[in-house]
Scaffold this active site. Sequence first.
Site: not given
Length: 170
Positions: A88, A90-91
């Site tokens: 994953i 993620d931002t």
Amino acid sequence: MDRTERLARNIMDDIGDHHIVVLCVLKGGYTFCVDLVEYIKVLSRNSSRSIPMRVDFIRLKSYCNDHSTDDMQIIGGGDLSILTGKAIVDTGKTMKVLLNHVEKFKPKMVKVAGLLVKRVTNGGGYKPDYVGFEIPNRYVVGYALDYNEYFRDLNHICLINENAKIKYQI
């Protein structure tokens, strides 16, 4: 854009041949996420390996005016079982709560990318794996970052002045 491309290169180097699920934290992360995903796709097309990628969205709400609240709301991300066994990227900005939530789905790997990280003295010790820019501890808007839902439409990032804070407060 140069920095976002560099982050995409770093992510591709670290992820290897893993399938990626990009979990975009809405609403403030959508512009950065779109740009980052596009660079990953371009780099993947121009390399000898193709990285399978899915994009999903989750929304976190923790701000009222320019103050972070203790009331963290996770909205969306209905069936996050797609995260099981995946890498994953993620931002987003409010990671501790989100990471605790994501870990319940047992992803193989979790990496966090943030375009901006504020210099704060008591930031809880959390820092994304991929950082675009370190900025002073000031409230910024634009490039999808908002102040009470205003200013997301700006193509650039800027400081919000006190007059605007008063005018757009809730």
